[in-house]
Motif scaffolding. Structure first.
Motif, PDB file in Angstrom:
ATOM      1  N   LEU A   7     -31.152 -96.633  41.171  1.00 53.13           N
ATOM      2  CA  LEU A   7     -32.456 -97.113  40.713  1.00 53.13           C
ATOM      3  C   LEU A   7     -33.011 -96.219  39.607  1.00 53.13           C
ATOM      4  O   LEU A   7     -33.609 -96.707  38.641  1.00 53.13           O
ATOM      5  CB  LEU A   7     -33.433 -97.184  41.889  1.00 53.13           C
ATOM      6  N   ILE A   8     -32.791 -94.931  39.722  1.00 49.32           N
ATOM      7  CA  ILE A   8     -33.214 -93.988  38.677  1.00 49.32           C
ATOM      8  C   ILE A   8     -32.412 -94.241  37.394  1.00 49.32           C
ATOM      9  O   ILE A   8     -32.970 -94.268  36.295  1.00 49.32           O
ATOM     10  CB  ILE A   8     -33.055 -92.524  39.163  1.00 49.32           C
ATOM     11  N   LEU A   9     -31.113 -94.454  37.556  1.00 51.46           N
ATOM     12  CA  LEU A   9     -30.253 -94.729  36.410  1.00 51.46           C
ATOM     13  C   LEU A   9     -30.660 -96.043  35.736  1.00 51.46           C
ATOM     14  O   LEU A   9     -30.697 -96.136  34.498  1.00 51.46           O
ATOM     15  CB  LEU A   9     -28.785 -94.790  36.854  1.00 51.46           C
ATOM     16  N   ARG A  10     -31.014 -97.046  36.536  1.00 51.91           N
ATOM     17  CA  ARG A  10     -31.483 -98.325  35.980  1.00 51.91           C
ATOM     18  C   ARG A  10     -32.728 -98.111  35.116  1.00 51.91           C
ATOM     19  O   ARG A  10     -32.823 -98.625  34.007  1.00 51.91           O
ATOM     20  CB  ARG A  10     -31.790 -99.307  37.111  1.00 51.91           C
ATOM     21  N   SER A  11     -33.640 -97.305  35.614  1.00 49.98           N
ATOM     22  CA  SER A  11     -34.854 -97.003  34.855  1.00 49.98           C
ATOM     23  C   SER A  11     -34.515 -96.289  33.543  1.00 49.98           C
ATOM     24  O   SER A  11     -35.082 -96.600  32.491  1.00 49.98           O
ATOM     25  CB  SER A  11     -35.798 -96.145  35.706  1.00 49.98           C
ATOM     26  N   ASP A  12     -33.587 -95.353  33.600  1.00 50.00           N
ATOM     27  CA  ASP A  12     -33.160 -94.649  32.385  1.00 50.00           C
ATOM     28  C   ASP A  12     -32.536 -95.613  31.376  1.00 50.00           C
ATOM     29  O   ASP A  12     -32.831 -95.541  30.179  1.00 50.00           O
ATOM     30  CB  ASP A  12     -32.156 -93.543  32.718  1.00 50.00           C
ATOM     31  N   TYR A  13     -31.672 -96.497  31.864  1.00 47.43           N
ATOM     32  CA  TYR A  13     -31.058 -97.495  30.978  1.00 47.43           C
ATOM     33  C   TYR A  13     -32.133 -98.354  30.325  1.00 47.43           C
ATOM     34  O   TYR A  13     -32.070 -98.639  29.124  1.00 47.43           O
ATOM     35  CB  TYR A  13     -30.096 -98.397  31.751  1.00 47.43           C
ATOM     36  N   GLN A  14     -33.109 -98.785  31.096  1.00 47.82           N
ATOM     37  CA  GLN A  14     -34.163 -99.644  30.556  1.00 47.82           C
ATOM     38  C   GLN A  14     -34.979 -98.918  29.486  1.00 47.82           C
ATOM     39  O   GLN A  14     -35.334 -99.511  28.461  1.00 47.82           O
ATOM     40  CB  GLN A  14     -35.063-100.151  31.685  1.00 47.82           C
ATOM     41  N   GLU A  18     -35.106 -99.906  25.428  1.00 49.46           N
ATOM     42  CA  GLU A  18     -36.355-100.058  24.684  1.00 49.46           C
ATOM     43  C   GLU A  18     -36.357 -99.169  23.440  1.00 49.46           C
ATOM     44  O   GLU A  18     -36.803 -99.584  22.363  1.00 49.46           O
ATOM     45  CB  GLU A  18     -37.553 -99.743  25.582  1.00 49.46           C
ATOM     46  N   GLN A  19     -35.849 -97.950  23.561  1.00 48.50           N
ATOM     47  CA  GLN A  19     -35.761 -97.059  22.405  1.00 48.50           C
ATOM     48  C   GLN A  19     -34.818 -97.634  21.343  1.00 48.50           C
ATOM     49  O   GLN A  19     -35.121 -97.592  20.139  1.00 48.50           O
ATOM     50  CB  GLN A  19     -35.282 -95.678  22.837  1.00 48.50           C
ATOM     51  N   LEU A  20     -33.680 -98.159  21.784  1.00 48.87           N
ATOM     52  CA  LEU A  20     -32.744 -98.770  20.843  1.00 48.87           C
ATOM     53  C   LEU A  20     -33.377 -99.986  20.161  1.00 48.87           C
ATOM     54  O   LEU A  20     -33.188-100.202  18.960  1.00 48.87           O
ATOM     55  CB  LEU A  20     -31.453 -99.188  21.556  1.00 48.87           C
ATOM     56  N   LEU A  51     -26.514-102.697  27.555  1.00 52.50           N
ATOM     57  CA  LEU A  51     -26.895-103.907  28.289  1.00 52.50           C
ATOM     58  C   LEU A  51     -25.794-104.320  29.268  1.00 52.50           C
ATOM     59  O   LEU A  51     -26.077-104.774  30.381  1.00 52.50           O
ATOM     60  CB  LEU A  51     -27.197-105.050  27.316  1.00 52.50           C
ATOM     61  N   LYS A  52     -24.552-104.146  28.868  1.00 50.71           N
ATOM     62  CA  LYS A  52     -23.422-104.455  29.758  1.00 50.71           C
ATOM     63  C   LYS A  52     -23.438-103.522  30.982  1.00 50.71           C
ATOM     64  O   LYS A  52     -23.258-103.971  32.119  1.00 50.71           O
ATOM     65  CB  LYS A  52     -22.112-104.309  28.985  1.00 50.71           C
ATOM     66  N   LYS A  53     -23.672-102.238  30.748  1.00 51.15           N
ATOM     67  CA  LYS A  53     -23.752-101.276  31.852  1.00 51.15           C
ATOM     68  C   LYS A  53     -24.929-101.597  32.773  1.00 51.15           C
ATOM     69  O   LYS A  53     -24.811-101.533  33.990  1.00 51.15           O
ATOM     70  CB  LYS A  53     -23.907 -99.848  31.319  1.00 51.15           C
ATOM     71  N   LYS A  55     -26.372-104.520  33.249  1.00 53.68           N
ATOM     72  CA  LYS A  55     -26.060-105.735  34.006  1.00 53.68           C
ATOM     73  C   LYS A  55     -25.212-105.397  35.225  1.00 53.68           C
ATOM     74  O   LYS A  55     -25.506-105.847  36.345  1.00 53.68           O
ATOM     75  CB  LYS A  55     -25.331-106.740  33.115  1.00 53.68           C
ATOM     76  N   HIS A  56     -24.167-104.627  35.032  1.00 52.54           N
ATOM     77  CA  HIS A  56     -23.279-104.240  36.130  1.00 52.54           C
ATOM     78  C   HIS A  56     -24.044-103.446  37.199  1.00 52.54           C
ATOM     79  O   HIS A  56     -23.894-103.695  38.396  1.00 52.54           O
ATOM     80  CB  HIS A  56     -22.101-103.433  35.583  1.00 52.54           C
ATOM     81  N   LEU A  57     -24.878-102.526  36.760  1.00 51.95           N
ATOM     82  CA  LEU A  57     -25.652-101.705  37.688  1.00 51.95           C
ATOM     83  C   LEU A  57     -26.634-102.565  38.489  1.00 51.95           C
ATOM     84  O   LEU A  57     -26.749-102.422  39.706  1.00 51.95           O
ATOM     85  CB  LEU A  57     -26.397-100.609  36.926  1.00 51.95           C
ATOM     86  N   ILE A  58     -27.337-103.468  37.820  1.00 53.02           N
ATOM     87  CA  ILE A  58     -28.297-104.333  38.510  1.00 53.02           C
ATOM     88  C   ILE A  58     -27.583-105.231  39.514  1.00 53.02           C
ATOM     89  O   ILE A  58     -28.082-105.439  40.626  1.00 53.02           O
ATOM     90  CB  ILE A  58     -29.117-105.164  37.492  1.00 53.02           C
ATOM     91  N   GLN A  59     -26.428-105.744  39.149  1.00 51.89           N
ATOM     92  CA  GLN A  59     -25.664-106.563  40.099  1.00 51.89           C
ATOM     93  C   GLN A  59     -25.295-105.755  41.340  1.00 51.89           C
ATOM     94  O   GLN A  59     -25.389-106.247  42.467  1.00 51.89           O
ATOM     95  CB  GLN A  59     -24.415-107.127  39.424  1.00 51.89           C
ATOM     96  N   ASN A  60     -24.882-104.492  41.151  1.00 49.58           N
ATOM     97  CA  ASN A  60     -24.551-103.632  42.291  1.00 49.58           C
ATOM     98  C   ASN A  60     -25.782-103.330  43.139  1.00 49.58           C
ATOM     99  O   ASN A  60     -25.709-103.310  44.374  1.00 49.58           O
ATOM    100  CB  ASN A  60     -23.906-102.331  41.814  1.00 49.58           C
ATOM    101  N   ILE A  61     -26.914-103.088  42.488  1.00 50.27           N
ATOM    102  CA  ILE A  61     -28.156-102.826  43.219  1.00 50.27           C
ATOM    103  C   ILE A  61     -28.547-104.060  44.028  1.00 50.27           C
ATOM    104  O   ILE A  61     -28.876-103.949  45.226  1.00 50.27           O
ATOM    105  CB  ILE A  61     -29.291-102.422  42.242  1.00 50.27           C
ATOM    106  N   ASN A  62     -28.498-105.223  43.407  1.00 49.72           N
ATOM    107  CA  ASN A  62     -28.854-106.451  44.117  1.00 49.72           C
ATOM    108  C   ASN A  62     -27.917-106.716  45.294  1.00 49.72           C
ATOM    109  O   ASN A  62     -28.364-107.112  46.369  1.00 49.72           O
ATOM    110  CB  ASN A  62     -28.844-107.646  43.155  1.00 49.72           C
ATOM    111  N   ARG A  63     -26.622-106.503  45.085  1.00 50.26           N
ATOM    112  CA  ARG A  63     -25.633-106.682  46.150  1.00 50.26           C
ATOM    113  C   ARG A  63     -25.931-105.717  47.310  1.00 50.26           C
ATOM    114  O   ARG A  63     -25.904-106.110  48.477  1.00 50.26           O
ATOM    115  CB  ARG A  63     -24.234-106.432  45.584  1.00 50.26           C
ATOM    116  N   THR A  64     -26.255-104.484  46.965  1.00 50.16           N
ATOM    117  CA  THR A  64     -26.558-103.482  47.986  1.00 50.16           C
ATOM    118  C   THR A  64     -27.820-103.861  48.755  1.00 50.16           C
ATOM    119  O   THR A  64     -27.851-103.784  49.987  1.00 50.16           O
ATOM    120  CB  THR A  64     -26.721-102.082  47.347  1.00 50.16           C
ATOM    121  N   ASN A  65     -28.856-104.274  48.034  1.00 53.71           N
ATOM    122  CA  ASN A  65     -30.107-104.672  48.695  1.00 53.71           C
ATOM    123  C   ASN A  65     -29.887-105.840  49.645  1.00 53.71           C
ATOM    124  O   ASN A  65     -30.474-105.890  50.727  1.00 53.71           O
ATOM    125  CB  ASN A  65     -31.172-105.046  47.659  1.00 53.71           C
TER     126      ASN A  65
END
Length: 153
Positions: A7-14, A18-20, A51-53, A55-65
């Motif tokens: 979840l922390i990594l997801r926030s960092d990616y987001q 935004e910076q990019l 964005l690809k990373k 997406k993969h991370l969010i899918q894993n988070i959702n699967r885990t939840n």
């Protein structure tokens, strides 16, 4: 990796996305004869990769939840939905209370007088109860996030 770390990594990616985005916008147009500070194509490639990373991370988070048991009757995903709805309800009632109790000065008797149609004291009590319910649920969720391993696929 623990779910909380993901979840922390997801926030960092987001934040990085935004910076990019901002850097791409800044370099999308320059004065004729000038070069952009950064190459938009390189920024776009970096954005696509991130964005690809994400997406993969969010899918894993959702699967885990979805597959993490919160209690005997609910998954973590179910409880996250409940928490979000409690937060939304609290915000709605806070907005109503703020609007209903807004002070309006009248300078003469001929001006329109507004009256509150809700019980402000009871509404505040309800808001406080929702806030407490939200906090207690959030603490349990955070604890579970640090105990749960991320399901990676």
């Amino acid at each position: 990796m623990k779910l909380a770390e993901a979840l922390i990594l997801r926030s960092d990616y987001q934040k990085r996305i935004e910076q990019l985005r901002n850097r791409l916008i800044q370099n999308a147009r320059v004065q004729e004869g000038d070069d952009p500070v950064e190459e938009p194509e390189e920024l776009a490639d970096e954005l696509a990769d991130l964005l690809k990373k994400l997406k993969h991370l969010i899918q894993n988070i959702n699967r885990t939840n979805l597959h993490t048991e919160f209690d005997n009757t609910q998954s973590l995903a179910d409880v996250l939905t409940s928490r979000d709805l409690i937060g939304q309800e609290r915000q709605i009632y806070s907005d109503i209370l703020e609007h209903a109790t807004m002070r309006q000065d009248r300078y003469s008797r001929s001006e329109i007088k507004f009256v509150t149609t809700i019980n402000a004291k009871e509404t505040q009590k309800h808001i406080d109860q929702l806030a407490q319910k939200y906090r207690l649920l959030d603490v349990k969720i955070q604890e579970l996030n640090w105990k749960t391993d991320l399901i990676e696929k």
